[in-house]
Design an enzyme around this catalytic site. Structure first.
Site, PDB file in Angstrom:
ATOM      1  N   HIS A 193      28.337  38.705  68.832  1.00 27.93           N
ATOM      2  CA  HIS A 193      28.183  38.566  67.380  1.00 27.93           C
ATOM      3  C   HIS A 193      27.230  37.409  67.097  1.00 27.93           C
ATOM      4  O   HIS A 193      27.279  36.389  67.787  1.00 27.93           O
ATOM      5  CB  HIS A 193      29.547  38.314  66.724  1.00 27.93           C
ATOM      6  CG  HIS A 193      29.580  38.563  65.251  1.00 27.93           C
ATOM      7  ND1 HIS A 193      29.336  39.801  64.697  1.00 27.93           N
ATOM      8  CD2 HIS A 193      29.827  37.734  64.210  1.00 27.93           C
ATOM      9  CE1 HIS A 193      29.441  39.725  63.375  1.00 27.93           C
ATOM     10  NE2 HIS A 193      29.734  38.474  63.053  1.00 27.93           N
ATOM     11  N   TYR A 295      43.954  27.331  29.817  1.00 27.29           N
ATOM     12  CA  TYR A 295      44.667  26.200  30.432  1.00 27.29           C
ATOM     13  C   TYR A 295      43.808  24.944  30.477  1.00 27.29           C
ATOM     14  O   TYR A 295      42.639  24.992  30.846  1.00 27.29           O
ATOM     15  CB  TYR A 295      45.076  26.550  31.861  1.00 27.29           C
ATOM     16  CG  TYR A 295      46.252  27.490  31.974  1.00 27.29           C
ATOM     17  CD1 TYR A 295      47.473  27.180  31.406  1.00 27.29           C
ATOM     18  CD2 TYR A 295      46.134  28.676  32.686  1.00 27.29           C
ATOM     19  CE1 TYR A 295      48.559  28.044  31.531  1.00 27.29           C
ATOM     20  CE2 TYR A 295      47.207  29.537  32.820  1.00 27.29           C
ATOM     21  CZ  TYR A 295      48.428  29.216  32.240  1.00 27.29           C
ATOM     22  OH  TYR A 295      49.486  30.069  32.374  1.00 27.29           O
ATOM     23  N   MET A 343      45.880  33.562  35.996  1.00 24.65           N
ATOM     24  CA  MET A 343      46.318  34.454  37.074  1.00 24.65           C
ATOM     25  C   MET A 343      46.007  35.919  36.769  1.00 24.65           C
ATOM     26  O   MET A 343      45.599  36.673  37.645  1.00 24.65           O
ATOM     27  CB  MET A 343      47.827  34.299  37.328  1.00 24.65           C
ATOM     28  CG  MET A 343      48.289  35.055  38.574  1.00 24.65           C
ATOM     29  SD  MET A 343      50.054  34.950  38.886  1.00 24.65           S
ATOM     30  CE  MET A 343      50.253  33.248  39.312  1.00 24.65           C
ATOM     31  N   ASP A 344      46.204  36.320  35.511  1.00 28.70           N
ATOM     32  CA  ASP A 344      46.091  37.740  35.161  1.00 28.70           C
ATOM     33  C   ASP A 344      45.008  38.037  34.140  1.00 28.70           C
ATOM     34  O   ASP A 344      44.802  39.186  33.773  1.00 28.70           O
ATOM     35  CB  ASP A 344      47.424  38.228  34.567  1.00 28.70           C
ATOM     36  CG  ASP A 344      48.597  37.710  35.346  1.00 28.70           C
ATOM     37  OD1 ASP A 344      48.724  38.101  36.523  1.00 28.70           O
ATOM     38  OD2 ASP A 344      49.369  36.885  34.802  1.00 28.70           O
TER      39      ASP A 344
HETATM   40  C1  LIG Z   1      32.756  41.871  59.986  1.00 28.13           C
HETATM   41  C2  LIG Z   1      32.061  42.144  61.249  1.00 28.13           C
HETATM   42  C3  LIG Z   1      30.889  42.915  61.278  1.00 28.13           C
HETATM   43  C4  LIG Z   1      30.169  43.339  60.035  1.00 28.13           C
HETATM   44  O1  LIG Z   1      29.539  42.222  59.472  1.00 28.13           O
HETATM   45  P1  LIG Z   1      28.663  42.380  58.127  1.00 28.13           P
HETATM   46  O2  LIG Z   1      28.043  41.050  57.970  1.00 28.13           O
HETATM   47  O3  LIG Z   1      29.618  42.713  57.045  1.00 28.13           O
HETATM   48  O4  LIG Z   1      27.704  43.474  58.390  1.00 28.13           O
HETATM   49  C5  LIG Z   1      30.366  43.249  62.500  1.00 28.13           C
HETATM   50  N1  LIG Z   1      30.961  42.840  63.640  1.00 28.13           N
HETATM   51  C6  LIG Z   1      32.061  42.069  63.649  1.00 28.13           C
HETATM   52  C7  LIG Z   1      32.652  41.643  64.942  1.00 28.13           C
HETATM   53  C8  LIG Z   1      32.638  41.685  62.460  1.00 28.13           C
HETATM   54  O5  LIG Z   1      33.724  40.905  62.474  1.00 28.13           O
END
Ligand SMILES: *Cc1c(COP(=O)(O)O)cnc(C)c1O
Length: 405
Positions: A193, A295, A343-344
């Site tokens: 990633h 609030y 909240m709502d």
């Molecule tokens: C969330 C995620 C994605 C997708 O990421 P985006 O930025 O939403 O495209 C891809 N791979 C992993 C491991 C993720 O956790």
């Protein structure tokens, strides 16, 4: 009640002759709060992402209830748009897809020790292995389940989140190769990633891809033959073709949000936001100058005006940090949240405009009618559109439009 409390001359006639209690009955009633999900937009976005991807496969990430758009409808629309696989963070979401009859390959990547991997293997869920301990648990579960686990080995290439760091990678690969030789797992994927894919040109991108290539070479040298190498999220799918490998793994772009900063978007395809968050005005009333609103009385009206109550609050996912900043659309007009988000509900100042109870109020949508976007709300709240979308609460009914084909 519509304008009878507004204090305007026309509305003050308490002896109004109409038998109908509403001076302006609403022929079309708007839902009090609703998230309208355009499934065709989701299918179209997936098709668009496929057209830019160099890879043969595309995994649509449907985690977090399809980024709060609805897990199963999103999954079906994504598959209709050309997704070849689905991805979820946690196993519960993968199981929910199987429960709904989804037969496409599903990959799930976030599990702690003690997870029931045998149940996952029996339900044909592909699993991530971040290290040798986790792999050992998966292997044990495969023995118990009586069928091999399908595994994607996770390399940490420099984000320092999950996965095997380069120093631990050879050991993970060797263990995986042994388990594969024993017929207990099949290593179909290698993945990682990116930390900075939404910052095109960031030096970490090339560095992570280099480490990924090295990890891939080591796996090959150890005898593994994974056919799915994947590292690209939405940002990388849109802006970093050299990261596409065998599969891209976009999430947010599926839902029509481009995570790349506007100044870097030249030449990129347009995506269509799939969610419209809307409601109906609860009440309007006239308030004199000097009135403190909501609030804490953080805003004091500088002049007499009409206030309108919007029935969505932070329990629905409207950020309290957008108090005083976020904008909505009613009729043709844009109005700012006045005072604090509750909240709502929250309050808008509509000046002397003819806004009435029952009128449709749009917080964000695709922008067809000039309404704000999820990006606008993210800016107003000091967050990212991912969080704006995924915070939309379960109590906001989802209504689906389009067929997602
Ligand atoms: C969330 C995620 C994605 C997708 O990421 P985006 O930025 O939403 O495209 C891809 N791979 C992993 C491991 C993720 O956790």
């Amino acid at each position: 009640m519509t304008e009878t409390l507004a204090g305007r001359p026309a509305a003050q006639a308490s002896s109004q002759p109409h038998p109908h209690p509403h001076p302006h009955p609403h022929p079309k009633q708007h839902p009090q709060r609703v998230a309208i999900i355009d499934l065709d937009a989701i299918s179209q976005n997936v098709a668009t992402l496929r057209s830019v991807a160099r890879s043969g496969e595309l995994m649509t990430v449907v985690k977090a209830d399809g980024y709060a758009h609805g897990l199963v409808p999103v999954a079906q629309a994504a598959l209709a748009g050309g997704a070849t696989r689905l991805g979820t963070a946690v196993l519960e979401e993968a199981f929910a897809l199987r429960d709904a009859g989804v037969t496409a390959p599903i990959f799930s990547w976030l599990a702690s020790p003690g997870t029931d991997y045998a149940a996952a293997i029996k339900r044909d869920i592909e699993l991530a292995a971040y290290g040798t301990d986790q792999l050992a648990e998966i292997v044990q579960a495969a023995e118990a389940a009586g069928s091999p686990a399908v595994v994607h080995l996770k390399a940490d290439t420099g984000m320092w989140r999950g996965g095997a760091a380069p120093a631990d990678w050879p050991e993970l690969v060797a263990a995986a190769r042994r388990a594969e030789a024993d017929g207990l797992i099949r290593v179909v994927g290698l993945w990682s990633h990116l930390a900075c894919a939404d910052e095109p040109g960031h030096p970490s991108l090339a560095a992570q891809l280099r480490v990924f290539e090295e990890a891939s070479d080591l796996a090959r040298a150890a005898g593994l033959r994974p056919t799915l190498r994947h590292i690209a999220n939405s940002a990388a799918t849109l802006s970093l073709p050299e990261s596409h490998f065998d599969m891209v793994r976009p999430g947010i772009a599926t839902y029509g949000i481009n995570p790349i900063p506007v100044e870097h978007r030249t030449g990129m395809p347009r995506l269509r936001p799939a969610m419209t968050l809307a409601g109906a005005i609860v009440q309007t009333k006239r308030a004199p100058a000097g009135s403190g609103v909501s609030y804490g009385h953080t805003e004091i009206l500088p002049q007499e005006t009409t206030l309108a109550v919007v029935p969505l609050g932070y329990a629905d996912g409207v950020f309290r940090s957008a108090s005083g900043i976020g904008q909505v659309q009613v009729g043709g007009g844009r109005y700012r949240v006045t005072g604090r988000v509750c909240m709502d509900q929250f309050i808008i100042d509509v000046g002397d405009d003819a806004v009435a109870a029952g009128d449709r109020v749009v917080l964000f949508g695709p922008g067809d009618d000039g309404e704000p976007s999820a990006d606008d709300w993210a800016d107003a709240a000091g967050t990212i559109p991912y969080e704006v979308l995924t915070r939309i609460a379960a109590r906001v009914p989802r209504v689906y439009r389009g067929s997602g084909t």
